[in-house]
Design an enzyme around this catalytic site. Structure first.
Site, PDB file in Angstrom:
ATOM      1  CE  LYS A 192       3.411  -6.085   3.702  1.00 23.96           C
ATOM      2  NZ  LYS A 192       2.971  -4.878   4.427  1.00 23.96           N
TER       3      LYS A 192
ATOM      4  CD  GLU B 189       0.826  -1.627   7.741  1.00 20.97           C
ATOM      5  OE1 GLU B 189       0.595  -0.777   8.641  1.00 20.97           O
ATOM      6  OE2 GLU B 189       1.242  -1.317   6.611  1.00 20.97           O
TER       7      GLU B 189
ATOM      8  CG  ASP C 152       0.577  -4.173   1.985  1.00 22.64           C
ATOM      9  OD1 ASP C 152       0.896  -5.181   2.651  1.00 22.64           O
ATOM     10  OD2 ASP C 152       1.297  -3.160   1.897  1.00 22.64           O
TER      11      ASP C 152
ATOM     12  CD  GLU D 207       8.172  -0.363   7.326  1.00 19.70           C
ATOM     13  OE1 GLU D 207       7.207  -1.099   7.007  1.00 19.70           O
ATOM     14  OE2 GLU D 207       8.328   0.785   6.869  1.00 19.70           O
TER      15      GLU D 207
ATOM     16  CG  ASP E 155      -0.355  -0.112   2.517  1.00 16.84           C
ATOM     17  OD1 ASP E 155       0.883  -0.157   2.596  1.00 16.84           O
ATOM     18  OD2 ASP E 155      -1.101  -0.131   3.527  1.00 16.84           O
ATOM     19  CB  SER E 156       4.578   1.663  -0.207  1.00 14.93           C
ATOM     20  OG  SER E 156       4.752   0.567  -1.070  1.00 14.93           O
TER      21      SER E 156
HETATM   22  O1  KIV Z   1       3.598  -1.117   1.584  1.00 13.36           O
HETATM   23  C1  KIV Z   1       4.776  -1.509   1.504  1.00 13.36           C
HETATM   24  O2  KIV Z   1       5.504  -1.239   0.577  1.00 13.36           O
HETATM   25  C2  KIV Z   1       5.278  -2.334   2.587  1.00 13.36           C
HETATM   26  C3  KIV Z   1       6.749  -2.593   2.625  1.00 13.36           C
HETATM   27  C4  KIV Z   1       7.463  -1.384   3.086  1.00 13.36           C
HETATM   28  C5  KIV Z   1       7.097  -3.776   3.455  1.00 13.36           C
HETATM   29  O3  KIV Z   1       4.541  -2.757   3.427  1.00 13.36           O
END
Ligand code: KIV
Length: 267
Positions: free
Chosen positions: A115, A117, A86, A184, A47-48
């Site tokens: 994924k 968090e 994510d 992280e 989600d970056s």
């Molecule tokens: O969203 C993302 O890119 C991430 C990575 C930094 C692990 O979660």
């Protein structure tokens, strides 16, 4: 490169054999082709993308629809890498039913794993997803969706109490069925201890060389991101004749244990 499609089974074998695992973020089909050809084992539709592609100040605005769109793009370009998407902010926070619904949308878009968090409250969600046949990667330490609660982009787990909480959360997530965990922005020593205590691989970003594998944001390691980069980023484009060569170098350096270098990239 002639490589069979990566499976969870194969990733477990590599981890058991002590081989470092490689992951990069990836948001589209063109880069998916390059990263897959360069030998990256895992592509993360992070989600970056909210920050990297959309120019948002944090990952919070990324939506489930946007994550599904980019997952479809990556899945089309990819041939053999393991694809992780994510679950974005707000897509699992209401509980198990919402988490399952959101994960189904990403799996149907082409993800092999989702994924999410955080620790503690997320363990039952991980269990619910895994019970339904959805592989899960957990994410501890600096969890960007909680950036406002954490007081900014700061190294996590520095105090004894915070470190103990992270260790407990990691253990609970593994027991709940998470197949791997991203660590992280935390002290290298803490990440090493968590890694040694867990039966599942840890994938570090700003967590030192003691993790089972590494991940970076693609646009950071290709030096596309403007402005000051975090200490843990290395510019793999420097001296590289092509993007694919830079990514191959990343894979080589992680596998050889030369990246990250604790003295340069660790906390
Ligand atoms: O969203 C993302 O890119 C991430 C990575 C930094 C692990 O979660």
């Amino acid at each position: 490169m002639d490589r069979k499609p990566l499976t969870l089974h194969r990733l477990r074998e590599l981890h058991a054999a002590g081989e470092k695992l490689t992951m990069l973020t990836c948001y589209d089909a063109a880069f998916a082709q390059v990263l897959d050809a360069a030998g990256v084992e895992m592509l993360l539709i992070g989600d970056s993308l909210g920050m990297v592609l959309q120019g948002q100040p944090s990952t919070l605005p990324a939506t489930l629809e946007e994550m599904a769109y980019h997952t479809r793009c990556v899945a089309r370009g990819n041939r053999t890498a393991w694809v992780i998407a994510d679950l974005p902010f707000g897509s699992y926070h209401e509980g198990e039913a919402q988490a399952v619904r959101s994960a189904v949308a990403l799996m149907q878009a082409g993800a092999h794993m989702v994924k999410l968090e955080g620790g503690g409250w997320t363990a039952p969600l991980v269990r619910a997803l895994v019970d339904r046949g959805i592989p899960v990667c957990a994410h501890l330490g600096l969890t960007p969706q909680a950036v406002h609660a954490l007081g900014g982009w700061r190294v996590q787990g520095r105090s004894g109490e915070a470190a103990a909480t992270l260790k407990r959360h990691a253990r609970e997530l593994a027991e709940a069925g998470a197949a791997m965990v991203v660590l992280e922005l935390m002290p290298s020593e803490l990440a090493r201890e968590i890694t040694q205590a867990l039966p599942i691989p840890t994938i570090g970003i700003g967590a030192g060389p003691g993790c089972s594998g590494q991940v970076l944001v693609l646009h950071d390691m290709l030096d596309i991101t403007r402005g000051k980069k975090p200490r843990f980023v290395r510019n793999f484009m420097e001296g590289a004749p092509s993007v694919e060569a830079a990514v191959r170098d990343y894979v080589r350096e992680v596998k050889a244990g030369r990246f990250p270098d604790d003295a340069l990239h660790g906390y």
